[in-house]
Write an enzyme that holds these catalytic residues in place. Structure first.
Site, PDB file in Angstrom:
ATOM      1  CB  ALA A  43      -0.931  -0.006   1.218  1.00  0.00           C
ATOM      2  CB  ALA A  44       3.899   2.195   1.901  1.00  0.00           C
ATOM      3  CG  ASP A  46      -0.027  -0.086  -4.580  1.00  0.00           C
ATOM      4  OD1 ASP A  46       0.839  -0.411  -5.421  1.00  0.00           O
ATOM      5  OD2 ASP A  46      -0.842  -0.888  -4.096  1.00  0.00           O
ATOM      6  CG  LEU A  93      -1.920  -6.193 -14.290  1.00  0.00           C
ATOM      7  CD1 LEU A  93      -2.902  -7.084 -13.539  1.00  0.00           C
ATOM      8  CD2 LEU A  93      -2.280  -6.144 -15.764  1.00  0.00           C
ATOM      9  CD  GLU A 126      -6.726 -14.212 -13.289  1.00  0.00           C
ATOM     10  OE1 GLU A 126      -5.992 -15.161 -13.008  1.00  0.00           O
ATOM     11  OE2 GLU A 126      -6.867 -13.747 -14.453  1.00  0.00           O
ATOM     12  CE  LYS A 128      -1.409  -7.243  -8.260  1.00  0.00           C
ATOM     13  NZ  LYS A 128      -0.336  -7.642  -7.314  1.00  0.00           N
ATOM     14  CD  GLU A 185       2.623 -13.629  -8.934  1.00  0.00           C
ATOM     15  OE1 GLU A 185       3.057 -12.721  -8.203  1.00  0.00           O
ATOM     16  OE2 GLU A 185       2.452 -13.485 -10.164  1.00  0.00           O
ATOM     17  CE  LYS A 325      -2.449  -4.191  -4.890  1.00  0.00           C
ATOM     18  NZ  LYS A 325      -1.286  -3.323  -5.046  1.00  0.00           N
ATOM     19  CB  CYS A 433      15.170  26.304  13.617  1.00  0.00           C
ATOM     20  SG  CYS A 433      13.705  26.995  12.803  1.00  0.00           S
TER      21      CYS A 433
END
Length: 719
Positions: A43-44, A46, A93, A126, A128, A185, A325, A433
């Site tokens: 997620a980070a 992305d 993708l 399908e 991921k 995969e 996602k 500062c």
């Protein structure tokens, strides 16, 4: 990653952030694809990619050659496995993060094909799989190679290790095409991962972080016996080079793979509507915790292969597929404290210190709180968020691993009868500062005004100060600035702009000689000193731009220089400019304030930034030291040039062969023209070189005059 909204970035800030994003994304690509050691969540990652794409969309002229939007994955690691060039690139993708994104994707497919929604284009859906992408090549039915995705063009040859995966057939049945590349995969089942970690723990060895990293590391073992012991698995879902296509749909091809002996995902289905896709997405999401493999979303693909061919590809992804996602994972913990971090641009960002909690397999101790309004329960548009509940130290909070580099607090859980802490008071003074921290009207972020003195901003400010369009000091690049800033020896350190110009004198009285330090030498040091001395007199607009005043970019610096003509006049105006009192409609501000607003292109936002900068005593001290070393040259008064381009707006596009882009801009301004980075109705003339693309097309569409580079030289009389 900056917290400034894209719309409010200056061109300088956008270019600097695109450079940082390109480096960061390339770094994480290498860790993920080549070294199997990711440092941040998906997620980070992305979020970094989305930020890069958003800035590029808003500033198309700043798209870099090394932009992450033009790249897939990372090049394979060196000296480990032989490289394999893919016969067909293995592209990534695009991502969807909401139902609306999916509807936009489906709509774009229909629009591209020129078909109406009632034509019912079929899509497959399908899971991921969160594993390692693999391409397996067969020739005459025999497995001949297995390669990782790598950077999409070149992967690594892991054939010996692929042969150890029991689910991948070594031979295809009779009748299979002569050349077949099956893609899918490689992953490790959750149950096998737990068994492996239990075994490692029993043997007193370090355990693994998650199944994805373990699968990737196992597949890239130099000893295939180690790979064989890890029980890796495979799902087939795509293909590369094929000498003949055994089916004409996506679903049909996957069914062929199943018949050839490859495992395929049983949750893959076909739908003729967006609602069907989204319903299946939610169904898979509900089933996700019970699956024996990790997934991070659902992939949608146009089913008919002839339509896939018509839709084609963008630079790094197909138009006919998208990955939807899953949302981030959440957990409940206690907020123990709030720290304030000062970013490179002076932004004060609150960071939550949490009771350690595991979220999605990662122990989280810190989380972002975004800004002071977010802590108060106020959204970006002033609307209440979390039903208006503020966040206080000691609260029970819900932490989410979402689209930030660090996790974020998304809600507060109030416990009945439990006394809460005091409301959090956001600081109005920079913790780094001690300078004033101000919040501009319409801004969510409070910023430190001590730009030239603040240590949190110093490196970035000095980099900007010596950059090409400011003081342009050759020999003071990014690495050199960091070296001098971090130097502890007083004869070497550069902590403020004035230190640059006293470096040579300090070196003369020191035993620590710069030329004796690795990376420097007598010749390079002399060149550096000469480059510094050459900038002891500097054009006024370059001086103003180099100060790094917020909102005073290159264009506004030139406007102010032309308006005030001398630094003394500008400084006097900046010190005497007093904005009108808030809420008092009769107060117009001081005369100097009104004069500054009268400068073409300078509005109240820029003027306030100038006033804030000069109103900070620390900045004035640093400026005094700098002015003891440097003389800003008076700007020549603008006179009518009589040039045919005087007063016109000119855009340069494509490759310029007789001059650099900066030289072109300077020439245009010398003849009284203004330059712009994009084509609009306000554009008068476009100068197009070879390779001109979207800007040329836009100019043609708007009927704007277009000339080539040679014609430009003739037009301005400099041929």
């Amino acid at each position: 990653m900056s917290d400034i909204s894209v719309e409010k970035l200056t061109e300088l800030e956008a270019a600097a952030e695109l450079e940082r994003l390109a480096r960061a994304i390339a770094h994480h690509d290498e860790l993920y694809h080549a070294k199997d050691r990711p440092e941040i969540s998906d997620a980070a990652y992305d979020a970094l990619k989305r930020r890069n794409e958003a800035i590029e969309a808003h500033f198309p002229a700043l798209v870099r050659d090394d932009s992450p939007s033009r790249r897939v994955g990372a090049a394979p690691a060196l000296a480990t496995f032989a490289p394999v060039v893919h016969a067909r690139p293995m592209l990534s993708l695009d991502n969807a993060f909401s139902d609306e994104d999916v509807r936009d994707f489906v709509g774009s497919v229909y629009r591209f094909l020129g078909q109406l929604p009632d034509d019912s284009i079929a899509f497959t859906a399908e899971p991921k799989i969160d594993g390692l992408s693999m391409s397996i090549r067969y020739e005459n039915g025999i497995l001949v190679s297995g390669a990782t995705r790598g950077d999409g063009t070149t992967g690594e040859n892991v054939t010996a290790n692929i042969r150890t995966i029991a689910e991948i057939p070594n031979r295809l049945p009779a009748g299979a095409p002569a050349v077949v590349e099956v893609r899918g995969e490689v992953y490790m089942a959750k149950s096998d991962f737990l068994t492996l970690n239990a075994q490692m723990e029993a043997e007193g060895k370090q355990t693994y972080v998650n199944p994805r990293n373990t699968a990737a590391g196992s597949l890239r073992q130099l000893d295939a016996k180690v790979t064989a012991s890890r029980k890796l698995r495979f799902f087939a879902y795509a293909w590369g080079e094929m000498s003949d296509m055994p089916a004409d749909t996506q679903l049909g091809m996957v069914e062929v793979f199943r018949q050839w002996g490859f495992p395929v995902n049983p949750l893959m289905k076909r739908f003729n509507s967006v609602d069907g896709l989204l319903a299946h997405y939610r169904a898979i999401g509900m089933e996700r915790p019970t699956l024996d493999y990790d997934i991070d979303g659902v992939v949608y693909k146009v089913d008919r292969l002839d339509l896939q061919t018509r839709l084609g590809f963008r630079s790094r992804s197909p138009r006919w597929a998208i990955a939807h996602k899953f949302p981030a994972e959440q957990a409940l913990t206690i907020l123990r404290g709030i720290d304030i971090q000062v970013g490179r641009t002076g932004a004060l960002t609150p960071v939550a210190r949490l009771e350690p909690i595991t979220v999605g397999g990662v122990v989280v101790t810190n989380a972002t709180l975004h800004n002071e309004d977010y802590i108060k329960g106020i959204g970006q548009k002033g609307e209440p968020i979390r039903e208006g509940r503020d966040i206080r130290i000691g609260d029970s909070v819900i932490v989410q691993r979402a689209g930030d580099v660090i996790p974020q607090i998304v809600d507060v859980v109030l416990e009945e009868g439990k006394k809460r802490g005091e409301p959090y008071q956001f600081p109005h003074v920079c913790p780094a500062c001690g300078s004033h921290a101000v919040r501009e009207e319409g801004e969510a972020v409070r910023r430190c005004t001590g730009g030239l003195i603040c240590p949190a901003q110093a490196v970035e400010r000095i980099r900007h100060f010596v950059s090409r369009n400011a003081f342009d000091i050759e020999g003071l690049g990014e690495k050199q600035v960091e070296f001098f800033f971090n130097a502890e020896d007083p004869a070497l350190c550069i902590r403020s702009p004035a230190d640059i110009f006293t470096l040579k004198k300090r070196q003369e009285n020191s035993l620590t000689k710069l030329q004796n330090i690795e990376g420097f030498g007598a010749t390079s040091v002399k060149k550096l000193y000469d480059a510094i001395d050459a900038r002891r007199e500097i054009a006024l607009h370059r001086f103003l731009f180099g100060l790094g005043i917020r909102h005073v970019g290159e264009v506004n610096a030139k406007r102010l220089a032309r308006a005030y003509l001398s630094y003394a006049a500008f400084e006097k105006a900046a010190l005497e400019a007093v904005p009108p009192k808030e809420g008092d409609r009769t107060d117009k501000g001081s005369e100097a304030w009104q004069d500054m607003l009268a400068v073409e292109g300078i509005g109240s936002i820029v003027a306030e930034a100038v006033v804030d900068f000069y109103g900070e005593p620390h900045n004035r001290e640093v400026l005094a030291a700098l002015l003891a070393e440097v003389t800003p040259l008076d700007e020549e008064a603008r006179v009518a040039t009589g040039s045919p381009v005087e007063g016109k707006t000119v855009v340069f596009t494509g490759s310029l062969e007789r001059m650099s882009r900066d030289e072109a801009k300077a020439m245009a301004e010398r003849h009284g023209a203004k330059t712009a980075g994009s084509v609009s109705k306000k554009t008068d003339l476009v100068v197009a070189g070879p390779g001109a693309g979207s800007k040329l097309a836009k100019a043609t569409e708007l009927g704007i005059e277009v000339i080539n580079e040679d014609d430009w030289f003739k037009l301005v009389g400099e041929d």
